[in-house]
Design an enzyme around this catalytic site. Structure first.
Site, PDB file in Angstrom:
ATOM      1  N   ALA A   1     -31.414  -6.637  16.139  1.00 12.84           N
ATOM      2  CA  ALA A   1     -32.515  -5.839  15.602  1.00 12.84           C
ATOM      3  C   ALA A   1     -33.843  -6.191  16.268  1.00 12.84           C
ATOM      4  CB  ALA A   1     -32.624  -6.046  14.092  1.00 12.84           C
TER       5      ALA A   1
ATOM      6  N   GLU B   1     -35.610  -1.155  21.820  1.00 11.18           N
ATOM      7  CA  GLU B   1     -34.984  -0.196  22.734  1.00 11.18           C
ATOM      8  C   GLU B   1     -36.021   0.618  23.500  1.00 11.18           C
ATOM      9  OE1 GLU B   1     -34.641  -0.167  19.467  1.00 11.18           O
ATOM     10  OE2 GLU B   1     -32.593  -0.777  18.968  1.00 11.18           O
TER      11      GLU B   1
ATOM     12  N   ASP C   1     -52.437   5.004  59.840  1.00 11.21           N
ATOM     13  CA  ASP C   1     -52.624   5.488  61.197  1.00 11.21           C
ATOM     14  C   ASP C   1     -53.821   6.428  61.208  1.00 11.21           C
ATOM     15  OD1 ASP C   1     -51.510   7.655  59.885  1.00 11.21           O
ATOM     16  OD2 ASP C   1     -50.393   8.337  61.634  1.00 11.21           O
TER      17      ASP C   1
ATOM     18  N   ASP D   1     -46.926   9.244  60.305  1.00  3.73           N
ATOM     19  CA  ASP D   1     -46.223  10.505  60.489  1.00  3.73           C
ATOM     20  C   ASP D   1     -45.345  10.509  61.722  1.00  3.73           C
ATOM     21  OD1 ASP D   1     -48.233  10.440  62.353  1.00  3.73           O
ATOM     22  OD2 ASP D   1     -48.764  12.563  62.168  1.00  3.73           O
TER      23      ASP D   1
ATOM     24  N   ASP E   1     -44.649   5.010  63.761  1.00  8.09           N
ATOM     25  CA  ASP E   1     -45.023   4.429  62.465  1.00  8.09           C
ATOM     26  C   ASP E   1     -43.819   3.918  61.677  1.00  8.09           C
ATOM     27  OD1 ASP E   1     -47.829   5.103  62.659  1.00  8.09           O
ATOM     28  OD2 ASP E   1     -47.220   7.180  62.362  1.00  8.09           O
TER      29      ASP E   1
ATOM     30  N   ASP F   1     -41.911   5.183  16.885  1.00  8.46           N
ATOM     31  CA  ASP F   1     -42.346   4.345  18.008  1.00  8.46           C
ATOM     32  C   ASP F   1     -42.216   5.072  19.341  1.00  8.46           C
ATOM     33  OD1 ASP F   1     -42.928   2.407  16.249  1.00  8.46           O
ATOM     34  OD2 ASP F   1     -41.510   0.924  17.004  1.00  8.46           O
TER      35      ASP F   1
END
Length: 851
Positions: free
Chosen positions: A290, A294, A336, A596, A600, A693
């Protein structure tokens, strides 16, 4: 020409060989090309011209990875334990709660893989090849060494080629070298020791043709190309656990200690009361189960999942769910230049007309006249024969003319003659009719153009050379324009500077990053002057520009020491950029890398967060965690802001959940010790934990950024979200609610059943108020924006709680009893008192406090 393909070997240093030597070694006659049968034989030997496919992970493997997170395993153990203890309903609810936790991770990763697969399918290229003396299109994957490939404006080079014919051929090599401006390709061999960026006799796979046309002999395909070599060097990526993953790992350890403590305490109390040993152990294990909340992984999955959706709407594809929260903790961005800070598009940066007497003329009319002359001087501005199209320079000139309100289309009938660019003649000239007379215009290298008008006035020449020097300092590629009417002398018209311009909003974005304590280092293969100019425009405080060669000469220790002062690195190689990232990570920095190009990919692979451009190469996208759809650094800064907001909201959710669990468990324990047996029903606990909750904590995702979010330094990776001091305040807040609820239970004159409902109502209402009061742990509510979703959730919880006694089905299930006004007043005091105290402390002291 035919040969046994099994005797052919790959050619090393093809850039240093003549075209004849390359053709002989590959047994091909360039004017004819390979025979179809020979091409098939070579394909069978050397395989397809493609990189090894990146295999997407199987769904079951994605599920397994998400399901083996420590917190998920802990919850699974708790659920199974509850079932074994005959608490079947509770156990099944816990196990069912794991589905959205695992599902959010799997769906995000699967969506990212599907999007990348679509990008790969859309970019399958073709190539124009000469075989059997005939030119035709074939799939680029079918190219073999020895094939003769024809390229023209707009083509992406399909393999590594040795140039054997070039007609004004300009190539954009930025994906490999980072050099933003196009470079001329030549037939003449280069020095054997020439670096990649200096090999002008080669066309490399993945680079783009931006002007002219040419032919090349394929010397490498697939994994043997420069692109393939870089991609093949990317080993399996070692990822560090993200800050929130580390936080949940820490929470698991704390909960295990709490669970063991509860087993000991509960079993000990049972033993003192004379209960059997087996019954005591079962009671202790039940209490431990308990105690395990969760909700935290559900909270994390929902907030990160919705955060990924928000980023997707902004054009950011999240491939890995926790990458967005790591982005919020980044303290170093290695970016870059080309395509991220700049537009990766050649544009006019400066227009300087030269006057006939005073040296320079200015004004929109003079600049437009110079642009029109420059456009008319470009031979490809008049014609699109042979599919050559317009070069990037001509396109930039046409855009400049049209932007000034003039017509950029030139009537072909007015053109008389053209003389194209050649190696010995570095300029283009045209002869055309204009206003009833013949006019000759030339455009090209400014020093050569100045030589055409050698008899010009001294003021013109001085202004000319001064502007060339100034443009070079700005990192521009400069061309000169001269004019001759009829058979008269040449006169200088002016200079035009071309550059890859800065993207809009970049300076503001880099300033926001600096204010947030994030260091930015621009790493480029460009010339130091170009790098310094762009860095200055981008607001990167470009003082000393460090060269890649200087970086290579530093030891790792020296580089780590100098790292905080680095801003710009020019003439850098992919390996140097990767090393910079690895040294930074080794020094404890959290590093994001943008890129790109193929160049790189190694650095992207080494980063904590790899950010690729949507228009970039497939190799860069495959190495990424995030893909920016608009290629803009400004969007990256937005992502960092969102990452910080998400982590803040996860912290608020965890504070809320832990404090309510402390209140609930504290009440259960002290009420049990006080002899109240079962102070709360299982359905009441489930309603609190799984519904109130969860729904309330998820509403924190809608919380807007706090004031000053991007003016505080990044959170250190080792710093927990729930520090000891914060856990102490959380425990104090929860303990107050627990003790107050017990006081209501004990003092209620209407009997235990009514007292239990009164205590339970105080716990529920305290949770609802606590959720809204802890929207910020340091800023008072009046300084925050609205969160209507969270307010509505809190009000709904209280309304449902008040209505339960009057709904027969709910009243019976929850054993609810009506409360009078005095009792509701007591509930209000218990719920509101911590919130009011927190509000006063945050307003007067501006310090952290938990309601």
């Amino acid at each position: 020409m035919t040969t046994d393909s099994s005797t052919l070997q790959p050619i090393a240093h093809a850039h240093a060989l003549t075209t004849g030597a390359v053709a002989d070694r590959l047994a091909v006659e360039p004017r004819v090309g390979l025979a179809t049968a020979e091409a098939a034989a070579r394909a069978a030997r050397w395989g397809a011209n493609e990189l090894a496919g990146v295999e997407s992970p199987a769904i079951w493997r994605m599920v397994l990875e998400a399901a083996t997170e420590p917190f998920v395993l802990l919850l699974a153990a708790a659920g199974i334990g509850a079932v074994l203890l005959n608490e079947v309903r509770d156990g099944l609810l816990v196990l069912l709660g794991l589905i959205p936790i695992v599902g959010a991770d799997v769906v995000t990763e699967y969506r990212g893989e599907r999007a990348l697969a679509a990008l790969r399918a859309a970019s399958a290229p073709a190539a124009r090849v000469r075989r059997d003396g005939v030119v035709g299109d074939v799939p680029a994957a079918g190219l073999v060494p020895g094939d003769v490939v024809l390229v023209r404006v707009g083509d992406v080079v399909p393999a590594d080629l040795r140039v054997h014919a070039a007609d004004r051929l300009l190539v954009d090599r930025s994906v490999l070298t980072g050099e933003s401006l196009p470079e001329a390709a030549t037939v003449q061999p280069d020095a054997e020791a020439a670096e990649l960026a200096a090999r002008h006799s080669m066309l490399y796979a993945g680079t783009s043709v931006v002007a002219g046309r040419g032919e090349g002999i394929v010397v490498a395909t697939g994994a043997a190309t420069e692109v393939g070599r870089i991609a093949g060097g990317l080993s399996t990526r070692l990822r560090r656990r993200s800050p929130l993953q580390l936080e949940l790992d820490r929470l698991v350890r704390i909960l295990l200690v709490v669970a063991i403590g509860l087993i000991a305490v509960t079993s000990g109390l049972g033993f003192l009361r004379g209960n059997p040993l087996g019954e005591n152990l079962l009671a202790g294990i039940s209490a431990a189960i308990a105690a395990i909340p969760e909700e935290p992984p559900i909270l994390l999955a929902v907030i990160l999942g919705l955060g990924a959706y928000r980023l997707l709407r902004r054009g950011v594809l999240v491939r890995r769910l926790n990458a967005e929260e790591i982005l919020g903790a980044v303290d170093l961005v290695v970016t870059d230049k080309t395509g991220t800070l700049t537009e990766n598009r050649l544009a006019i940066a400066s227009v300087t007309p030269i006057g006939s007497a005073s040296g320079t003329l200015d004004g929109p009319d003079a600049r437009l006249a110079l642009l029109v002359d420059a456009l008319r001087a470009e031979d490809d501005a008049w014609s699109h024969e042979h599919g050559a199209g317009r070069s990037s320079f001509t396109q930039a000139l046409a855009i400049g003319v049209e932007s000034a309100g003039a017509e950029a289309r030139l009537p072909r009938k007015d053109l008389v003659a053209t003389e194209p660019f050649a190696g010995s003649r570095p300029y283009t000239s045209t002869v055309a009719r204009r206003d009833g007379a013949l006019e000759t215009l030339a455009i090209g290298a400014p020093e050569v153009i100045a030589g055409l008008a050698a008899g010009g006035e001294r003021a013109e020449v001085e202004a000319w050379h001064a502007e060339i020097a100034a443009a070079a300092e700005r990192g521009e590629r400069v061309v000169g324009v001269a004019r001759r009417r009829g058979d008269g002398p040449w006169t200088l018209r002016g200079l035009i500077g071309f550059a890859d311009l800065l993207r809009p909003g970049i300076a503001e974005s880099t300033r926001a990053a600096r204010d947030a304590g994030i260091q930015i280092v621009m790493v480029t293969g460009d010339h130091p002057a170009t790098a310094r100019s762009i860095a200055r425009e981008a607001g990167l405080e470009a003082g000393q520009v460090v060269l890649g060669s200087e970086l290579a000469a530093m030891s790792d220790a020296e580089l780590a020491i100098r790292l905080p002062g680095l801003r710009v690195i020019a003439r850098s190689t992919p390996d140097q950029k990767r090393r910079l990232v690895e040294v930074a990570r080794g020094a404890g920095r959290l590093v994001a890398v943008t890129g790109d190009g193929v160049n790189d990919a190694p650095a992207l692979h080494a980063a904590d967060v790899a950010v690729a451009m949507g228009s970039g190469t497939a190799v860069a996208r495959e190495a990424s965690d995030l893909v920016l759809g608009d290629d803009s650094f400004a969007t990256l800064v937005y992502g960092m802001r969102e990452g910080r907001r998400l982590v803040d909201n996860v912290q608020k959710g965890l504070v809320f959940l832990v404090s309510t669990h402390v209140a609930l468990l504290g009440f259960l324990l002290i009420a049990t010790v006080a002899g109240y047996g079962q102070p709360l029903l299982p359905i009441q606990i489930l309603w609190l934990e799984l519904f109130i909750d969860t729904s309330t904590s998820v509403a924190f995702e809608r919380e807007a950024p706090e004031p000053g979010l991007m003016r505080r330094p990044p959170r250190h990776v080792a710093e927990p979200l729930l520090t000891r001091g914060l856990l102490g305040r959380i425990s104090a807040a929860g303990a107050f609610s627990a003790v107050a609820a017990l006081a209501l239970l004990v003092a209620d004159p209407k009997g235990p059943a009514h007292g239990q409902w009164l205590a339970y109502t105080s716990l529920v209402c305290a949770q609802a108020v606590r959720a809204y009061a802890n929207r910020s742990l340091t800023v008072p509510l009046q300084r925050l924006g609205s969160n209507g979703f969270l307010l509505a959730a809190a009000i709904l919880v209280i309304v449902v709680q008040a209505a339960m006694p009057y709904v027969p089905a709910l009243g019976d299930a929850f054993r609810a009893q009506p409360l009078d006004l005095v009792e509701w007043g007591l509930v209000a005091v218990v719920a509101l008192a911590p919130a009011l105290i927190a509000q006063v402390v945050r307003t007067r002291r501006a310090s952290l406090w938990v309601a």
